[in-house]
Design an enzyme around this catalytic site. Structure first.
Site, PDB file in Angstrom:
ATOM      1  N   GLN A 300      72.601 -66.301  78.064  1.00  0.00           N
ATOM      2  CA  GLN A 300      73.404 -65.577  77.070  1.00  0.00           C
ATOM      3  C   GLN A 300      72.523 -64.723  76.171  1.00  0.00           C
ATOM      4  OE1 GLN A 300      76.500 -65.052  76.459  1.00  0.00           O
ATOM      5  NE2 GLN A 300      76.391 -64.210  74.395  1.00  0.00           N
ATOM      6  N   GLU A 301      71.361 -65.251  75.837  1.00  0.00           N
ATOM      7  CA  GLU A 301      70.467 -64.527  74.921  1.00  0.00           C
ATOM      8  C   GLU A 301      69.811 -63.324  75.582  1.00  0.00           C
ATOM      9  OE1 GLU A 301      69.890 -64.751  71.835  1.00  0.00           O
ATOM     10  OE2 GLU A 301      70.596 -66.702  71.164  1.00  0.00           O
ATOM     11  N   SER A 302      69.295 -63.483  76.801  1.00  0.00           N
ATOM     12  CA  SER A 302      68.414 -62.453  77.362  1.00  0.00           C
ATOM     13  C   SER A 302      68.669 -62.115  78.820  1.00  0.00           C
ATOM     14  CB  SER A 302      66.963 -62.920  77.239  1.00  0.00           C
ATOM     15  OG  SER A 302      66.735 -64.041  78.088  1.00  0.00           O
ATOM     16  N   TYR A 427      79.806 -66.140  71.555  1.00  0.00           N
ATOM     17  CA  TYR A 427      78.507 -66.680  71.979  1.00  0.00           C
ATOM     18  C   TYR A 427      78.652 -68.106  72.503  1.00  0.00           C
ATOM     19  CZ  TYR A 427      73.570 -68.108  71.233  1.00  0.00           C
ATOM     20  OH  TYR A 427      72.288 -68.567  71.370  1.00  0.00           O
TER      21      TYR A 427
END
Length: 468
Positions: A300-302, A427
């Site tokens: 999800q972040e990168s 998120y």
């Protein structure tokens, strides 16, 4: 005779002074003052506080102009665009960057530094133009002055009403659409691109109009000396490729990540996850976490890219901030091993800050939300939840109220102020989707993983905040 000489002398001095004032053009007066005064719209992706720094496309453009013109720039940041236009026309500032497109404005403008379409943002499930039976339609306006020429062209039922409340930024307007307090918002596509990942259930429908320029505005009472300087600078930035690089930095990143695309997830999980599997397992076990949750969060972040960078200054697989890197004792945020270690440590520290009487799995969802938006903002949302007589210890209740952190009806009264509260809702929901998928792909953990860890959480549906 003496009286006549005095009159002639006084007149000569007057002419000299008048000619002197006239001779000093706008740019020369700025140089004499020692600074250029600029008004800019305060909004995420445009000019926005990120910790102790400001980030955004227009912020970077102002920095480049300051370097090129070799003169300090004093910034007057406003959320109320009415204040920006008043400051410009009154002469309180030398130029203004509203960051919005325009069809026609009665002020001088620079050459365009960006182009955009204009249109309507609305829920994917509500096609306003295709539903003439609607009793009424409310359209929020971000910049009624710059978009005045478009308001009359919106194809709405006769009962349509436009709504403008000064000082509402784009994220706030999108939140109101997601909460169904507005039917749609008239904005530039550029504003929507910066927010789309936070509002995946909203979509942009372009109006049938030519692309529109985004330019710097100038006081119509002034000469063109400053305008000429700015145009020369913008032409140089364009020809050198600097503007293209800036556009890619902000808008390429905003368009690159499709956080809910399952096909992309499957492809990148198989291509990239094996490279970091050992580190995910090791550091998750070290912190008492499920490595599949940590890997889902990293995706999800990168998108599992070790060199990922965002315009707001976070870096690496786990998108670590400078402050978090310092707190977690790592020196290189782009090093995958250090990034995963710091991410695991930080997530654990956030779980430890969640009130002890909140059980799993909500405890984990609160910690993930804190990783995204900050523990202080999550606590503010819990207080709002309690004030509205819902349960502040249940994620299902708090996630409903988190988007209110972006509304000026609420955030001025919170301890930590404004936040894009819809973002942690999406998120957490996305990480839960990815986590469930990884649990199906990897149903068993290593023997070293204790049974009370997150692999024992029940399979649950992952509902999304209504409207998101």
């Amino acid at each position: 005779m003496k009286m006549l000489a005095l009159i002639l002398l006084t007149g000569a001095i007057g002419v000299f002074i008048a000619q002197g004032v006239q001779w000093r053009d706008h740019w020369q007066r700025i140089e004499s003052r020692g600074k250029l005064i600029v008004a800019v719209r305060e909004s995420e992706g445009i000019f926005w506080a990120n910790g102790q720094e400001f980030t955004g496309f227009e912020k970077d453009l102002i920095d480049e102009l300051e370097r090129h013109l070799k003169i300090p720039i004093q910034i007057f940041a406003v959320r109320d665009l009415d204040d920006l236009y008043r400051a410009l026309t009154s002469g309180a500032v030398d130029m203004a960057l509203p960051g919005t497109s325009f069809g026609k404005l009665d002020v001088p403008t620079s050459r365009a530094y960006s182009m955009t379409r204009i249109g309507l943002v609305h829920p994917k499930t509500r096609a306003i133009a295709d539903n003439p039976s609607l009793i009424s339609v409310s359209t929020g306006l971000l910049d009624p002055q710059a978009h005045e020429d478009v308001v009359q062209l919106i194809n709405n039922p006769p009962q349509a009403a436009t709504v403008y409340e000064a000082g509402r930024i784009s994220a706030e307007l999108f939140t109101l659409v997601a909460m169904q307090d507005l039917d749609q918002v008239l904005v530039d596509e550029r504003d929507f691109q910066l927010q789309h990942s936070v509002f995946p259930d909203l979509e942009f429908t372009a109006l049938d109009l030519p692309v529109r320029p985004i330019s710097i505005l100038f006081n119509p009472k002034e000469d063109g000396s400053l305008l000429a300087k700015i145009n020369d600078s913008l032409e140089l930035f364009d020809n050198s490729g600097l503007l293209s690089q800036m556009i890619d930095r902000y808008f390429g990143y905003a368009l690159e990540f499709d956080y809910v695309d399952n096909l992309t997830f499957e492809k990148q999980m198989r291509a990239r996850l094996p490279t970091y599997l050992t580190q995910f397992k090791f550091y998750a076990d070290q912190q008492g976490l499920d490595w599949r949750l940590l890997a889902a969060q990293a995706y999800q972040e990168s998108h599992l890219r070790a060199d990922a960078k965002s315009p707001t200054g976070v870096r690496g697989l786990m998108m670590i901030t400078l402050n978090t890197a310092k707190d977690m004792g790592i020196s290189d945020r782009l090093d995958p091993d250090q990034s995963i270690r710091a991410g695991a440590q930080y997530l654990t520290s956030l779980k430890n800050r969640v009130p002890a009487d909140i059980p799993e799995p909500d405890r984990t969802w609160f910690a993930l939300a804190s990783y995204n938006v900050g523990a202080g903002h999550v606590e503010d949302a819990r207080k709002i939840t309690e004030l509205l007589e819902d349960d502040p210890d249940r994620w299902i209740d708090v996630r409903e109220h988190l988007p209110k952190l972006a509304l000026k009806d609420y955030y001025p009264w919170t301890r930590y102020g404004y936040a894009r509260g819809a973002e942690p809702v999406v998120y957490v929901a996305n990480i839960r989707r990815f986590y469930n998928r990884l649990k199906k792909e990897f149903p068993l953990l290593e023997d070293a993983v204790k049974p009370e860890r997150l692999d024992q959480l029940p399979e649950v549906d992952v509902p999304v905040f209504p409207g998101l």
